[in-house]
Design a protein around this motif. Sequence first.
Motif, PDB file in Angstrom:
ATOM      1  N   GLN A  45       0.855  -1.184   0.000  1.00 22.94           N
ATOM      2  CA  GLN A  45       0.000   0.000   0.000  1.00 22.94           C
ATOM      3  C   GLN A  45       0.894   1.238   0.000  1.00 22.94           C
ATOM      4  O   GLN A  45       1.831   1.333   0.786  1.00 22.94           O
ATOM      5  CB  GLN A  45      -0.847  -0.005   1.274  1.00 22.94           C
ATOM      6  N   TYR A  64      -6.242   8.406   1.159  1.00 24.88           N
ATOM      7  CA  TYR A  64      -7.326   7.465   0.883  1.00 24.88           C
ATOM      8  C   TYR A  64      -6.878   6.010   0.892  1.00 24.88           C
ATOM      9  O   TYR A  64      -7.702   5.124   0.846  1.00 24.88           O
ATOM     10  CB  TYR A  64      -8.056   7.770  -0.433  1.00 24.88           C
ATOM     11  N   ASN A  65      -5.582   5.746   0.933  1.00 26.79           N
ATOM     12  CA  ASN A  65      -5.069   4.372   1.049  1.00 26.79           C
ATOM     13  C   ASN A  65      -5.669   3.394   0.046  1.00 26.79           C
ATOM     14  O   ASN A  65      -6.024   2.280   0.398  1.00 26.79           O
ATOM     15  CB  ASN A  65      -5.277   3.847   2.474  1.00 26.79           C
ATOM     16  N   ILE A  66      -5.775   3.805  -1.189  1.00 22.07           N
ATOM     17  CA  ILE A  66      -6.305   2.897  -2.211  1.00 22.07           C
ATOM     18  C   ILE A  66      -5.264   2.517  -3.256  1.00 22.07           C
ATOM     19  O   ILE A  66      -5.468   1.583  -4.014  1.00 22.07           O
ATOM     20  CB  ILE A  66      -7.558   3.484  -2.910  1.00 22.07           C
ATOM     21  N   ILE A 102      -5.120  -0.391  -7.666  1.00 19.51           N
ATOM     22  CA  ILE A 102      -6.079   0.438  -6.944  1.00 19.51           C
ATOM     23  C   ILE A 102      -7.075  -0.531  -6.312  1.00 19.51           C
ATOM     24  O   ILE A 102      -7.681  -1.342  -7.005  1.00 19.51           O
ATOM     25  CB  ILE A 102      -6.825   1.402  -7.887  1.00 19.51           C
ATOM     26  N   ARG A 103      -7.212  -0.444  -4.973  1.00 20.69           N
ATOM     27  CA  ARG A 103      -8.116  -1.345  -4.268  1.00 20.69           C
ATOM     28  C   ARG A 103      -9.094  -0.556  -3.406  1.00 20.69           C
ATOM     29  O   ARG A 103      -8.708   0.342  -2.678  1.00 20.69           O
ATOM     30  CB  ARG A 103      -7.336  -2.277  -3.340  1.00 20.69           C
ATOM     31  N   PHE A 104     -10.358  -0.955  -3.487  1.00 18.49           N
ATOM     32  CA  PHE A 104     -11.397  -0.423  -2.611  1.00 18.49           C
ATOM     33  C   PHE A 104     -11.843  -1.568  -1.715  1.00 18.49           C
ATOM     34  O   PHE A 104     -12.763  -2.310  -2.046  1.00 18.49           O
ATOM     35  CB  PHE A 104     -12.583   0.118  -3.416  1.00 18.49           C
ATOM     36  N   GLY A 105     -11.132  -1.738  -0.608  1.00 24.31           N
ATOM     37  CA  GLY A 105     -11.423  -2.829   0.316  1.00 24.31           C
ATOM     38  C   GLY A 105     -11.235  -4.180  -0.355  1.00 24.31           C
ATOM     39  O   GLY A 105     -10.364  -4.361  -1.201  1.00 24.31           O
ATOM     40  N   PHE A 114     -13.394  -4.335  -4.730  1.00 23.82           N
ATOM     41  CA  PHE A 114     -12.973  -3.978  -6.087  1.00 23.82           C
ATOM     42  C   PHE A 114     -11.465  -3.761  -6.143  1.00 23.82           C
ATOM     43  O   PHE A 114     -10.881  -3.150  -5.250  1.00 23.82           O
ATOM     44  CB  PHE A 114     -13.685  -2.695  -6.542  1.00 23.82           C
ATOM     45  N   GLY A 115     -10.841  -4.256  -7.203  1.00 22.06           N
ATOM     46  CA  GLY A 115      -9.421  -4.025  -7.444  1.00 22.06           C
ATOM     47  C   GLY A 115      -9.171  -3.816  -8.924  1.00 22.06           C
ATOM     48  O   GLY A 115      -9.782  -4.473  -9.769  1.00 22.06           O
TER      49      GLY A 115
END
Length: 143
Positions: free
Chosen positions: A60, A65-67, A94-97, A100-101
Amino acid sequence: LSMSGVSGLQDIYYEDYYFGRTNQGGLWGNQRNADIGGFKTTNNFGTTSFWMATSNLYFQLPIKYNIFGIFADGGMFSKDGKSTVTAFNTGLGIRFGKIFGLYLPLYQSANMGNLFSSNYARNIRFTLKLNVVNKGLKISGLN
């Protein structure tokens, strides 16, 4: 076994949800599950029925926003049960939890092909897990 994970066509038990499950090209053809080899590419190189060993790293980036992150995948497999082939790739993610990646490969080993010689969009991979909640549910009375 596939270094790039299972696509909709390879999910023979229908364990996961895929848009365009049978698509082999286009946007929905790039949807893969983050399993088996775990490579962040849609390249079909590294598909075998013998054996495979892979390692996947994701770091990371310390950006708001840590995405955003960087990834590196490496592995080896046997094509014929006798010889060993190695492969690796690196890029940005790019990851949303866990839902989604999006993974943009920037470099890969020569045996996986040239990323930028043809249609780069075919190498972009994404994951969309709609059943994250379902796998965490416990049914009372069953232990």
